[in-house]
Design a protein around this motif. Structure first.
Motif, mmCIF file in Angstrom:
data_model
loop_
_atom_site.group_PDB
_atom_site.id
_atom_site.type_symbol
_atom_site.label_atom_id
_atom_site.label_comp_id
_atom_site.label_asym_id
_atom_site.label_seq_id
_atom_site.Cartn_x
_atom_site.Cartn_y
_atom_site.Cartn_z
ATOM 1 N N ALA A 1 -4.080 3.097 -0.091
ATOM 2 C CA ALA A 1 -5.158 2.188 0.295
ATOM 3 C C ALA A 1 -5.677 1.459 -0.932
ATOM 4 C CB ALA A 1 -6.293 2.973 0.950
ATOM 5 N N CYS A 2 -6.302 0.314 -0.678
ATOM 6 C CA CYS A 2 -6.941 -0.446 -1.746
ATOM 7 C C CYS A 2 -8.015 0.417 -2.401
ATOM 8 C CB CYS A 2 -7.557 -1.711 -1.146
ATOM 9 S SG CYS A 2 -8.630 -2.597 -2.294
ATOM 10 N N GLU B 1 -8.638 -0.570 2.355
ATOM 11 C CA GLU B 1 -7.717 -1.156 3.331
ATOM 12 C C GLU B 1 -6.329 -0.553 3.123
ATOM 13 O OE1 GLU B 1 -7.914 -5.308 4.547
ATOM 14 O OE2 GLU B 1 -5.862 -5.529 3.841
ATOM 15 N N ILE C 1 -2.665 -0.216 2.481
ATOM 16 C CA ILE C 1 -1.711 -1.168 1.896
ATOM 17 C C ILE C 1 -0.365 -0.463 1.770
ATOM 18 C CG2 ILE C 1 -3.336 -2.664 0.654
ATOM 19 C CD1 ILE C 1 -2.996 -1.007 -1.806
ATOM 20 N N THR D 1 2.594 -0.662 -4.107
ATOM 21 C CA THR D 1 2.089 -2.011 -4.270
ATOM 22 C C THR D 1 0.882 -1.966 -5.203
ATOM 23 O OG1 THR D 1 1.397 -3.991 -3.097
ATOM 24 C CG2 THR D 1 0.604 -1.908 -2.223
ATOM 25 N N TYR D 2 0.140 -3.076 -5.278
ATOM 26 C CA TYR D 2 -1.001 -3.128 -6.179
ATOM 27 C C TYR D 2 -2.085 -2.152 -5.730
ATOM 28 C CZ TYR D 2 1.265 -7.539 -7.313
ATOM 29 O OH TYR D 2 2.169 -8.489 -7.659
ATOM 30 N N CYS E 1 -6.173 -4.702 -2.726
ATOM 31 C CA CYS E 1 -5.590 -5.529 -1.667
ATOM 32 C C CYS E 1 -5.794 -7.013 -2.004
ATOM 33 C CB CYS E 1 -6.232 -5.187 -0.319
ATOM 34 S SG CYS E 1 -7.931 -5.784 -0.166
ATOM 35 N N GLY E 2 -5.172 -7.866 -1.210
ATOM 36 C CA GLY E 2 -5.270 -9.300 -1.450
ATOM 37 C C GLY E 2 -6.698 -9.819 -1.367
ATOM 38 N N HIS E 3 -7.487 -9.268 -0.420
ATOM 39 C CA HIS E 3 -8.876 -9.724 -0.269
ATOM 40 C C HIS E 3 -9.685 -9.411 -1.530
ATOM 41 C CE1 HIS E 3 -8.079 -10.575 3.880
ATOM 42 N NE2 HIS E 3 -7.822 -9.312 4.170
ATOM 43 N N CYS E 4 -9.523 -8.199 -2.043
ATOM 44 C CA CYS E 4 -10.317 -7.782 -3.206
ATOM 45 C C CYS E 4 -9.854 -8.474 -4.489
ATOM 46 C CB CYS E 4 -10.272 -6.259 -3.362
ATOM 47 S SG CYS E 4 -11.134 -5.399 -2.046
ATOM 48 N N LEU F 1 -3.621 -2.427 8.479
ATOM 49 C CA LEU F 1 -3.584 -3.831 8.067
ATOM 50 C C LEU F 1 -3.322 -4.760 9.243
ATOM 51 C CD1 LEU F 1 -3.730 -5.489 5.467
ATOM 52 C CD2 LEU F 1 -1.267 -5.288 5.292
#
Ligand SMILES: [Zn+2]
Ligand SMILES: [Zn+2]
Length: 251
Positions: free
Chosen positions: A61-62, A67, A69, A73-74, A77-80, A248
């Motif tokens: 999760a982010c 969130e 994810i 991955t990173y 998340c993309g929103h943050c 997601l």
């Protein structure tokens, strides 16, 4: 679907307490049964180890908003990555899937007290695992509009917050929804954020470190709206707690 509006309803607290007491007695008489599969369990918890392990834990999760994810991955998340939320960090141990989604639906739509207690057990256990160090000094539940609470028969976030307050020894303070907002269902993230803009107020001075509490976190817009109100009321560090995070694809 017919809804039971009495079990956790404010006006029937005695009923709810009585049911919980009976449930407690049954657990004493029949110890060691898992609430998910009813198999014998050696665990002192409400679940067996096998079911606990297979629950949809929100492990990938982010870091900021919890969130879910994809793996590898990173950490944000993309929103943050674009804009950080109004709260400092979200702590949501489970994803809204499978057994957990069914459990929350029993709690939310059928006001099933056993489901509510089990959800609090899981939320408490996941919070302890995730972040045992510094606890917030107060909990503030996302307030439902009175009409919505009336439809459900109770205010789910407030009930969860009160139960966690008792378990964790953290005071529970009330916020108010100062304007009616259309349902968040079907709205995208930015529309949800606009929808709850200035919708909440906290009428008391807050300590520096608080947690805002909801049952399900979808985009986190309601928790963000309340987090802003908490900052206005004096909080400098605001965590967002929820029982489960929608995957997601649903957010
Ligand atoms: Zn089990
Ligand atoms: Zn995020």
């Amino acid at each position: 679907m017919s809804k039971c509006k009495c079990l956790l309803g404010k006006s029937k607290k005695l009923s709810s307490r009585s049911l919980q007491y009976v449930d407690h007695l049954l657990k004493q008489l029949l110890p060691g049964r898992c609430d998910f599969c009813l198999a014998p369990s050696t665990s002192s918890r409400s679940w067996c180890n096998a079911c606990f392990k297979t629950l949809p834990w929100n492990n990938h999760a982010c870091y900021q908003c919890a969130e879910p994810i994809p793996d590898n991955t990173y950490s944000l998340c993309g929103h943050c990555l674009k804009q950080l939320p109004a709260y400092d960090i979200a702590r949501v141990g489970l994803r809204y899937e499978g057994e957990v989604a069914l459990l929350i639906q029993r709690f939310k739509f059928n006001a099933d007290p056993r489901a509510g207690v089990l959800l609090v057990d899981l939320m408490h256990a996941s919070l302890q695992q995730l972040f045992p160090q510094e606890l917030p000094q107060a909990l503030v539940a996302v307030p439902r509009h009175p009409q919505r609470a009336k439809e459900f028969g109770f205010d789910q976030a407030q009930w969860l917050s009160q139960q966690l307050s008792k378990r964790m020894g953290i005071p529970c303070l009330a916020a108010r929804r100062i304007r009616s907002t259309p349902t968040q269902r079907g709205l995208d993230r930015s529309a949800r954020l606009r929808n709850v803009q200035d919708a909440f107020v906290v009428g008391v001075a807050l300590p520096p470190h608080v947690a805002v509490v909801d049952d399900i976190m979808t985009t986190g817009a309601s928790l963000e709206g309340l987090a802003k109100a908490c900052r206005i009321a004096g909080a400098s560090r605001v965590e967002a707690w929820a029982a489960a995070r929608t995957p997601l694809a649903l957010s």
